[in-house]
Design a protein around this motif. Structure first.
Motif, PDB file in Angstrom:
ATOM      1  N   SER A 226       1.463  38.020  47.252  1.00 44.60           N
ATOM      2  CA  SER A 226       0.291  38.881  47.367  1.00 44.60           C
ATOM      3  C   SER A 226      -0.946  38.103  47.788  1.00 44.60           C
ATOM      4  O   SER A 226      -1.022  36.885  47.629  1.00 44.60           O
ATOM      5  N   ASN A 227      -1.925  38.831  48.305  1.00 42.95           N
ATOM      6  CA  ASN A 227      -3.219  38.258  48.646  1.00 42.95           C
ATOM      7  C   ASN A 227      -4.315  38.876  47.785  1.00 42.95           C
ATOM      8  O   ASN A 227      -5.462  38.986  48.206  1.00 42.95           O
ATOM      9  N   VAL A 228      -3.940  39.300  46.583  1.00 45.90           N
ATOM     10  CA  VAL A 228      -4.917  39.850  45.647  1.00 45.90           C
ATOM     11  C   VAL A 228      -5.598  38.687  44.936  1.00 45.90           C
ATOM     12  O   VAL A 228      -4.927  37.829  44.362  1.00 45.90           O
ATOM     13  N   PRO A 229      -6.936  38.623  44.953  1.00 43.89           N
ATOM     14  CA  PRO A 229      -7.613  37.502  44.295  1.00 43.89           C
ATOM     15  C   PRO A 229      -7.479  37.573  42.782  1.00 43.89           C
ATOM     16  O   PRO A 229      -7.520  38.648  42.190  1.00 43.89           O
ATOM     17  N   LEU A 230      -7.295  36.422  42.161  1.00 46.17           N
ATOM     18  CA  LEU A 230      -7.212  36.356  40.707  1.00 46.17           C
ATOM     19  C   LEU A 230      -8.572  36.675  40.113  1.00 46.17           C
ATOM     20  O   LEU A 230      -9.587  36.138  40.529  1.00 46.17           O
ATOM     21  N   GLY A 231      -8.575  37.542  39.119  1.00 48.07           N
ATOM     22  CA  GLY A 231      -9.840  37.917  38.499  1.00 48.07           C
ATOM     23  C   GLY A 231      -9.721  39.214  37.739  1.00 48.07           C
ATOM     24  O   GLY A 231      -8.867  39.364  36.860  1.00 48.07           O
ATOM     25  N   PHE A 232     -10.565  40.162  38.106  1.00 43.85           N
ATOM     26  CA  PHE A 232     -10.675  41.411  37.363  1.00 43.85           C
ATOM     27  C   PHE A 232      -9.353  42.172  37.276  1.00 43.85           C
ATOM     28  O   PHE A 232      -9.009  42.699  36.214  1.00 43.85           O
ATOM     29  N   VAL A 233      -8.608  42.227  38.372  1.00 47.79           N
ATOM     30  CA  VAL A 233      -7.364  43.006  38.386  1.00 47.79           C
ATOM     31  C   VAL A 233      -6.351  42.436  37.410  1.00 47.79           C
ATOM     32  O   VAL A 233      -5.772  43.162  36.587  1.00 47.79           O
ATOM     33  N   SER A 234      -6.119  41.137  37.479  1.00 49.83           N
ATOM     34  CA  SER A 234      -5.146  40.516  36.585  1.00 49.83           C
ATOM     35  C   SER A 234      -5.611  40.584  35.141  1.00 49.83           C
ATOM     36  O   SER A 234      -4.806  40.786  34.225  1.00 49.83           O
ATOM     37  N   LEU A 235      -6.913  40.415  34.937  1.00 48.61           N
ATOM     38  CA  LEU A 235      -7.452  40.526  33.587  1.00 48.61           C
ATOM     39  C   LEU A 235      -7.245  41.934  33.052  1.00 48.61           C
ATOM     40  O   LEU A 235      -6.882  42.118  31.883  1.00 48.61           O
ATOM     41  N   THR A 236      -7.444  42.937  33.909  1.00 51.51           N
ATOM     42  CA  THR A 236      -7.231  44.326  33.504  1.00 51.51           C
ATOM     43  C   THR A 236      -5.773  44.572  33.138  1.00 51.51           C
ATOM     44  O   THR A 236      -5.476  45.247  32.146  1.00 51.51           O
ATOM     45  N   GLU A 237      -4.846  44.037  33.943  1.00 51.25           N
ATOM     46  CA  GLU A 237      -3.422  44.179  33.646  1.00 51.25           C
ATOM     47  C   GLU A 237      -3.108  43.654  32.247  1.00 51.25           C
ATOM     48  O   GLU A 237      -2.402  44.302  31.462  1.00 51.25           O
ATOM     49  N   ASN A 238      -3.647  42.500  31.921  1.00 53.29           N
ATOM     50  CA  ASN A 238      -3.377  41.898  30.621  1.00 53.29           C
ATOM     51  C   ASN A 238      -4.062  42.645  29.483  1.00 53.29           C
ATOM     52  O   ASN A 238      -3.498  42.785  28.394  1.00 53.29           O
ATOM     53  N   LEU A 239      -5.263  43.147  29.722  1.00 50.64           N
ATOM     54  CA  LEU A 239      -5.955  43.922  28.692  1.00 50.64           C
ATOM     55  C   LEU A 239      -5.225  45.234  28.416  1.00 50.64           C
ATOM     56  O   LEU A 239      -5.201  45.712  27.273  1.00 50.64           O
ATOM     57  N   VAL A 240      -4.639  45.822  29.463  1.00 46.63           N
ATOM     58  CA  VAL A 240      -3.843  47.036  29.283  1.00 46.63           C
ATOM     59  C   VAL A 240      -2.650  46.746  28.370  1.00 46.63           C
ATOM     60  O   VAL A 240      -2.336  47.528  27.456  1.00 46.63           O
ATOM     61  N   MET A 241      -1.981  45.616  28.605  1.00 45.50           N
ATOM     62  CA  MET A 241      -0.838  45.275  27.768  1.00 45.50           C
ATOM     63  C   MET A 241      -1.266  45.003  26.327  1.00 45.50           C
ATOM     64  O   MET A 241      -0.569  45.391  25.377  1.00 45.50           O
ATOM     65  N   ILE A 242      -2.406  44.343  26.159  1.00 44.40           N
ATOM     66  CA  ILE A 242      -2.919  44.117  24.802  1.00 44.40           C
ATOM     67  C   ILE A 242      -3.203  45.452  24.126  1.00 44.40           C
ATOM     68  O   ILE A 242      -2.827  45.674  22.961  1.00 44.40           O
ATOM     69  N   GLY A 243      -3.872  46.346  24.868  1.00 43.45           N
ATOM     70  CA  GLY A 243      -4.196  47.658  24.317  1.00 43.45           C
ATOM     71  C   GLY A 243      -2.959  48.439  23.917  1.00 43.45           C
ATOM     72  O   GLY A 243      -2.896  49.037  22.830  1.00 43.45           O
ATOM     73  N   MET A 244      -1.941  48.420  24.793  1.00 41.45           N
ATOM     74  CA  MET A 244      -0.699  49.141  24.481  1.00 41.45           C
ATOM     75  C   MET A 244       0.038  48.480  23.325  1.00 41.45           C
ATOM     76  O   MET A 244       0.649  49.164  22.488  1.00 41.45           O
ATOM     77  N   GLY A 245      -0.018  47.145  23.265  1.00 43.65           N
ATOM     78  CA  GLY A 245       0.634  46.432  22.177  1.00 43.65           C
ATOM     79  C   GLY A 245       0.033  46.757  20.829  1.00 43.65           C
ATOM     80  O   GLY A 245       0.723  46.750  19.798  1.00 43.65           O
ATOM     81  N   LEU A 246      -1.262  47.054  20.813  1.00 43.44           N
ATOM     82  CA  LEU A 246      -1.937  47.435  19.574  1.00 43.44           C
ATOM     83  C   LEU A 246      -1.796  48.924  19.273  1.00 43.44           C
ATOM     84  O   LEU A 246      -1.631  49.334  18.116  1.00 43.44           O
ATOM     85  N   TRP A 247      -1.863  49.747  20.335  1.00 35.19           N
ATOM     86  CA  TRP A 247      -1.884  51.191  20.145  1.00 35.19           C
ATOM     87  C   TRP A 247      -0.532  51.778  19.763  1.00 35.19           C
ATOM     88  O   TRP A 247      -0.454  52.651  18.879  1.00 35.19           O
ATOM     89  N   MET A 248       0.540  51.330  20.386  1.00 35.53           N
ATOM     90  CA  MET A 248       1.845  51.950  20.158  1.00 35.53           C
ATOM     91  C   MET A 248       2.279  51.890  18.688  1.00 35.53           C
ATOM     92  O   MET A 248       2.784  52.893  18.155  1.00 35.53           O
ATOM     93  N   PRO A 249       2.095  50.783  17.971  1.00 40.36           N
ATOM     94  CA  PRO A 249       2.448  50.799  16.544  1.00 40.36           C
ATOM     95  C   PRO A 249       1.568  51.753  15.744  1.00 40.36           C
ATOM     96  O   PRO A 249       2.052  52.402  14.800  1.00 40.36           O
ATOM     97  N   ILE A 250       0.271  51.837  16.118  1.00 38.71           N
ATOM     98  CA  ILE A 250      -0.622  52.760  15.424  1.00 38.71           C
ATOM     99  C   ILE A 250      -0.150  54.195  15.605  1.00 38.71           C
ATOM    100  O   ILE A 250      -0.107  54.975  14.650  1.00 38.71           O
ATOM    101  N   ARG A 251       0.199  54.541  16.837  1.00 42.68           N
ATOM    102  CA  ARG A 251       0.678  55.910  17.104  1.00 42.68           C
ATOM    103  C   ARG A 251       1.970  56.188  16.361  1.00 42.68           C
ATOM    104  O   ARG A 251       2.190  57.287  15.849  1.00 42.68           O
ATOM    105  N   MET A 252       2.854  55.185  16.274  1.00 45.04           N
ATOM    106  CA  MET A 252       4.113  55.365  15.563  1.00 45.04           C
ATOM    107  C   MET A 252       3.868  55.609  14.071  1.00 45.04           C
ATOM    108  O   MET A 252       4.508  56.459  13.447  1.00 45.04           O
ATOM    109  N   ILE A 253       2.910  54.854  13.496  1.00 47.62           N
ATOM    110  CA  ILE A 253       2.576  55.015  12.079  1.00 47.62           C
ATOM    111  C   ILE A 253       1.986  56.393  11.826  1.00 47.62           C
ATOM    112  O   ILE A 253       2.281  57.056  10.812  1.00 47.62           O
ATOM    113  N   TRP A 254       1.142  56.846  12.747  1.00 51.06           N
ATOM    114  CA  TRP A 254       0.523  58.160  12.612  1.00 51.06           C
ATOM    115  C   TRP A 254       1.509  59.292  12.873  1.00 51.06           C
ATOM    116  O   TRP A 254       1.221  60.455  12.627  1.00 51.06           O
ATOM    117  N   GLY A 255       2.655  58.937  13.447  1.00 44.86           N
ATOM    118  CA  GLY A 255       3.674  59.963  13.724  1.00 44.86           C
ATOM    119  C   GLY A 255       3.373  60.740  14.987  1.00 44.86           C
ATOM    120  O   GLY A 255       3.889  61.839  15.204  1.00 44.86           O
TER     121      GLY A 255
END
Length: 256
Positions: A226-255
């Motif tokens: 790819s010719n996508v510059p390293l920065g905001f896009v890659s950081l966003t990808e990782n923040l999305v994974m962090i968010g999902m990693g935190l949210w999915m257990p919470i949603r499971m606990i809440w049912g």
């Protein structure tokens, strides 16, 4: 525009392109289409053999075909023709966000589609979850197309991969697996930690390389080529994974 209308405008172009029994040059077709869309009457000359093509190249001292002539002057190949008409020609090393835009746009629409078929509405929390999970899968697929190339580019900035090279080979499979499990809502005990760990390591690595070291690198987020510059896009990808990693257990606990 018809050939008669083109002739009336006085626009005339001569095109030489390869049209052989087992090969028709795609750039020749693109050149012809572009000329016709610009209102030119095209005098279309076919180069029907390798010998004929080589003779043409030698005569006009060119290395490639197709070649377009307008007003007796050689314009060049397809890229030259685009430049002649003032259109942008992308260079080999030009950065582009197009792959990322395509991935996230399609993932978003897929998330809405799955929500609609499941709940008869697109306005659901699951639609957002599916959007993020599908994005992870699509980004993972891009990396899995050429894991070797991805791992090489990944080694330029990922802190863990620099210490443990095999991590660069594991990452695409881990991201894709986490995305698939999150789409299904299954095995959250596995998908959430995977997303949280690789997302956190990735976010720290990108932040360190881009915002502390001030390095200008290409992002491996959509694969090693790819010719996508390293920065905001890659950081966003990782923040999305962090968010999902935190949210999915919470949603499971809440049912939810």
């Amino acid at each position: 525009m018809s050939a008669t209308q083109a002739a009336d405008t006085g626009k005339h172009a001569v095109l030489y392109r390869m049209v052989m029994e087992k090969h028709t040059c795609p750039y020749g077709l693109k050149s012809k289409d572009l000329l016709e869309r610009k209102g030119y009457e095209v005098e279309d000359h076919w180069l029907t053999s390798r010998a004929e093509t080589d003779a043409f190249k030698q005569k006009h001292d060119v290395k490639t075909t197709p070649q377009t002539f307008i007003g007796g002057e050689r314009v060049g190949g397809y890229d030259g023709l685009r430049e002649h008409f003032g259109q942008h020609v992308k260079s080999a090393d030009e950065t582009s966000y197009q792959p990322v835009i395509a991935i996230f746009s399609v993932a978003f629409l897929m998330g809405l589609a799955v929500s609609y078929v499941t709940y008869d509405t697109i306005f659901t929390l699951r639609a957002i979850e599916w959007f993020f999970a599908i994005s992870m899968c699509l980004l993972g697929i891009q990396k899995l197309q050429n894991v070797e190339s991805f791992s090489t580019m990944f080694l330029n900035y990922d802190l863990l991969a620099k210490r443990w090279v095999r991590y660069g080979y594991i990452y695409p499979f881990a991201e894709t697996l986490a995305g698939i499990l999150m789409i299904s809502g299954a095995l959250t005990w596995l998908s959430a930690p995977i997303a949280l760990v690789i997302g956190t390591i990735g976010a720290v690595s990108v932040f360190y390389a881009v915002y502390i070291q001030k390095r200008e690198l290409k992002c491996a987020c959509v694969g090693g080529g790819s010719n996508v510059p390293l920065g905001f896009v890659s950081l966003t990808e990782n923040l999305v994974m962090i968010g999902m990693g935190l949210w999915m257990p919470i949603r499971m606990i809440w049912g939810g």
